[in-house]
Design an enzyme around this catalytic site. Structure first.
Site, short mmCIF file in Angstrom:
data_model
loop_
_atom_site.label_atom_id
_atom_site.label_comp_id
_atom_site.label_asym_id
_atom_site.label_seq_id
_atom_site.Cartn_x
_atom_site.Cartn_y
_atom_site.Cartn_z
N PRO A 10 1.20 -1.34 -0.23
CA PRO A 10 -0.02 -0.20 -0.24
C PRO A 10 0.62 1.63 0.08
CG PRO A 10 -0.92 -1.64 1.49
CD PRO A 10 0.43 -2.23 0.91
N ASN A 11 0.51 1.93 -0.26
CA ASN A 11 0.88 3.79 -0.97
C ASN A 11 2.42 3.81 -1.17
OD1 ASN A 11 -1.51 4.74 0.85
ND2 ASN A 11 -0.18 4.23 2.36
N ARG A 18 5.03 10.83 -2.41
CA ARG A 18 4.00 11.30 -0.63
C ARG A 18 5.49 10.95 0.32
NH1 ARG A 18 3.54 5.89 1.92
NH2 ARG A 18 2.56 6.36 4.49
N TYR A 23 11.21 8.65 1.84
CA TYR A 23 10.78 8.14 1.53
C TYR A 23 11.80 8.27 -0.19
CZ TYR A 23 7.15 5.89 3.78
OH TYR A 23 6.80 5.41 4.90
N ASN A 74 8.14 -5.74 -0.19
CA ASN A 74 8.28 -4.40 0.73
C ASN A 74 6.10 -4.16 0.57
OD1 ASN A 74 7.25 -1.97 2.02
ND2 ASN A 74 9.01 -0.60 1.38
N ALA A 77 2.77 -0.66 5.24
CA ALA A 77 1.90 -0.73 6.09
C ALA A 77 0.57 -2.11 6.60
CB ALA A 77 0.44 0.49 5.96
N GLU A 98 12.18 -9.99 3.40
CA GLU A 98 11.42 -7.86 3.53
C GLU A 98 12.00 -6.63 2.87
OE1 GLU A 98 8.56 -8.12 6.36
OE2 GLU A 98 9.07 -6.74 7.38
N HIS A 100 12.42 -2.43 4.22
CA HIS A 100 11.85 -0.66 4.16
C HIS A 100 12.97 0.32 4.05
CE1 HIS A 100 8.61 -3.04 6.08
NE2 HIS A 100 9.23 -3.56 7.36
N ARG A 107 10.45 5.19 14.01
CA ARG A 107 9.53 5.43 13.22
C ARG A 107 8.90 4.68 14.66
NH1 ARG A 107 7.60 4.85 7.74
NH2 ARG A 107 6.45 6.71 8.65
#
Length: 142
Positions: A10-11, A18, A23, A74, A77, A98, A100, A107
């Site tokens: 997502p996103n 964004r 990012y 990735n 969320a 994985e 990120h 965070r």
């Protein structure tokens, strides 16, 4: 040549637009083009992005039947919430790493727990887009 799938959750379709302070300014298309160029002689890369958990789960199942040898994921969320994504990764029996872009441990507290991480061989966090390249290089090792 190994076949490696790059999955984004997502996103990440908004990458480069964004929260660029977190990012960066590279778009998802830009990332895909760079990875394709950088690994052209080493791997056949496929790319998939969805904002929908079920679409990612379905895609992982399809990859398991399609001769893919590794996954860079990735989950965004969904990393922190999706038992279904975790189960799909485990059920695929594919090697997975994985990734990120940001350091999830620097965070918000809710981002510190990865449900999908234990279904992967490793987690790369906080190296920016270079994390994708590092994950691909790892999967290219025998």
């Amino acid at each position: 040549m190994k076949r490696i799938a790059i999955l984004n959750g997502p996103n990440l379709d908004r990458l480069g637009k964004r929260e660029p302070e977190i990012y960066g300014s590279t778009t998802l298309a830009g990332l895909e083009a760079k990875l394709t160029t950088d690994f052209a002689d080493q791997a056949e890369l496929t790319f998939f992005q969805s904002n929908h958990e079920g679409a990612l789960v379905d895609h992982i199942s399809a990859l398991a039947e399609d001769g893919i040898q590794g996954i860079v994921i990735n989950g965004a969320a969904l990393t922190h919430t999706s038992v279904a994504l975790r189960d799909a990764l485990l059920g695929s029996q594919l090697r997975a790493v994985e990734v990120h872009i940001s350091n999830i441990y620097r965070r918000e507290e809710f981002r510190h727990k990865s449900l999908t991480g234990p279904a992967c061989e490793g987690i790369i966090t906080g190296l920016g887009l270079e994390g994708y390249s590092a994950a691909i290089r790892y999967l290219l090792l025998d």
